[in-house]
Design a protein around this motif. Structure first.
Motif, PDB file in Angstrom:
ATOM      1  N   VAL A  19       0.873  -1.174   0.002  1.00 26.02           N
ATOM      2  CA  VAL A  19      -0.020  -0.089  -0.087  1.00 26.02           C
ATOM      3  C   VAL A  19       0.939   1.113  -0.016  1.00 26.02           C
ATOM      4  CG1 VAL A  19      -2.017  -1.019   1.137  1.00 26.02           C
ATOM      5  CG2 VAL A  19      -0.382  -0.109   2.457  1.00 26.02           C
ATOM      6  N   GLN A  28      -2.240  10.862  -3.480  1.00 24.53           N
ATOM      7  CA  GLN A  28      -3.125  11.039  -2.553  1.00 24.53           C
ATOM      8  C   GLN A  28      -2.241  11.924  -1.553  1.00 24.53           C
ATOM      9  OE1 GLN A  28      -5.164   7.427  -0.792  1.00 24.53           O
ATOM     10  NE2 GLN A  28      -5.856   7.033  -2.713  1.00 24.53           N
ATOM     11  N   THR A  41      -5.438   6.194   7.661  1.00 31.34           N
ATOM     12  CA  THR A  41      -6.618   5.189   7.078  1.00 31.34           C
ATOM     13  C   THR A  41      -7.803   5.666   7.243  1.00 31.34           C
ATOM     14  OG1 THR A  41      -4.697   3.466   7.971  1.00 31.34           O
ATOM     15  CG2 THR A  41      -7.097   2.804   7.745  1.00 31.34           C
ATOM     16  N   VAL A  42      -8.314   6.162   8.357  1.00 33.94           N
ATOM     17  CA  VAL A  42      -9.615   6.733   8.290  1.00 33.94           C
ATOM     18  C   VAL A  42      -9.900   7.704   7.409  1.00 33.94           C
ATOM     19  CG1 VAL A  42     -11.222   7.839  10.007  1.00 33.94           C
ATOM     20  CG2 VAL A  42      -9.884   6.333  10.695  1.00 33.94           C
ATOM     21  N   ARG A  43      -9.237   8.817   7.188  1.00 34.47           N
ATOM     22  CA  ARG A  43      -9.535   9.704   6.053  1.00 34.47           C
ATOM     23  C   ARG A  43      -9.627   9.138   4.767  1.00 34.47           C
ATOM     24  NH1 ARG A  43      -4.741  14.294   5.689  1.00 34.47           N
ATOM     25  NH2 ARG A  43      -5.201  14.219   8.092  1.00 34.47           N
ATOM     26  N   ARG A  44      -8.616   8.102   4.269  1.00 34.65           N
ATOM     27  CA  ARG A  44      -8.854   7.660   3.090  1.00 34.65           C
ATOM     28  C   ARG A  44     -10.214   6.534   3.057  1.00 34.65           C
ATOM     29  NH1 ARG A  44      -3.183   4.680   2.476  1.00 34.65           N
ATOM     30  NH2 ARG A  44      -3.747   4.313   0.254  1.00 34.65           N
ATOM     31  N   ALA A  45     -10.350   6.037   4.195  1.00 26.46           N
ATOM     32  CA  ALA A  45     -11.616   4.952   4.124  1.00 26.46           C
ATOM     33  C   ALA A  45     -12.828   5.972   3.703  1.00 26.46           C
ATOM     34  CB  ALA A  45     -11.726   4.342   5.384  1.00 26.46           C
ATOM     35  N   LEU A  46     -13.063   7.310   4.368  1.00 29.08           N
ATOM     36  CA  LEU A  46     -14.065   8.106   4.259  1.00 29.08           C
ATOM     37  C   LEU A  46     -13.864   8.764   2.977  1.00 29.08           C
ATOM     38  CD1 LEU A  46     -14.333   9.632   7.802  1.00 29.08           C
ATOM     39  CD2 LEU A  46     -15.813   7.980   6.616  1.00 29.08           C
ATOM     40  N   GLN A  47     -12.969   9.084   2.387  1.00 25.90           N
ATOM     41  CA  GLN A  47     -12.699   9.868   1.006  1.00 25.90           C
ATOM     42  C   GLN A  47     -13.333   9.134  -0.128  1.00 25.90           C
ATOM     43  OE1 GLN A  47      -9.987   8.737  -1.443  1.00 25.90           O
ATOM     44  NE2 GLN A  47     -10.536  10.308  -2.810  1.00 25.90           N
ATOM     45  N   LEU A  48     -13.273   7.937  -0.216  1.00 31.58           N
ATOM     46  CA  LEU A  48     -13.642   7.164  -1.570  1.00 31.58           C
ATOM     47  C   LEU A  48     -15.231   7.218  -1.341  1.00 31.58           C
ATOM     48  CD1 LEU A  48     -13.382   5.510  -3.920  1.00 31.58           C
ATOM     49  CD2 LEU A  48     -13.174   3.560  -2.619  1.00 31.58           C
ATOM     50  N   PRO A  49     -16.016   6.663  -0.429  1.00 32.86           N
ATOM     51  CA  PRO A  49     -17.464   6.955  -0.601  1.00 32.86           C
ATOM     52  C   PRO A  49     -18.114   8.267  -0.847  1.00 32.86           C
ATOM     53  CG  PRO A  49     -16.825   5.571   1.400  1.00 32.86           C
ATOM     54  CD  PRO A  49     -15.598   6.024   1.035  1.00 32.86           C
TER      55      PRO A  49
END
Length: 62
Positions: A19, A28, A41-49
């Motif tokens: 990764v 990114q 990780t949290v920021r990237r997990a929220l960014q896609l949806p």
């Protein structure tokens, strides 16, 4: 004296990361979606949806 094949102890975790270090990771990080320290990780997990829903919201408003 021949050099032996590297063992798992000789290879760092960064060398085997799936990764970190790819084009998407650098893009990114340049867009400040990933902080300089850590993976974000949290920021990237929220960014896609959120980016997927944003297009539909804009289209519904137009």
């Amino acid at each position: 004296m021949a050099k032996a094949d590297p063992t798992s102890a000789d290879v760092s975790a960064i060398d085997l990361s799936l990764v970190q270090g790819d084009l998407g990771f650098h893009l990114q990080r340049r867009l400040r979606l990933i902080p300089d320290i850590g993976m974000g990780t949290v920021r990237r997990a929220l960014q896609l949806p959120l980016s997927a829903v944003l297009g539909k919201v804009v289209k519904a408003l137009v």
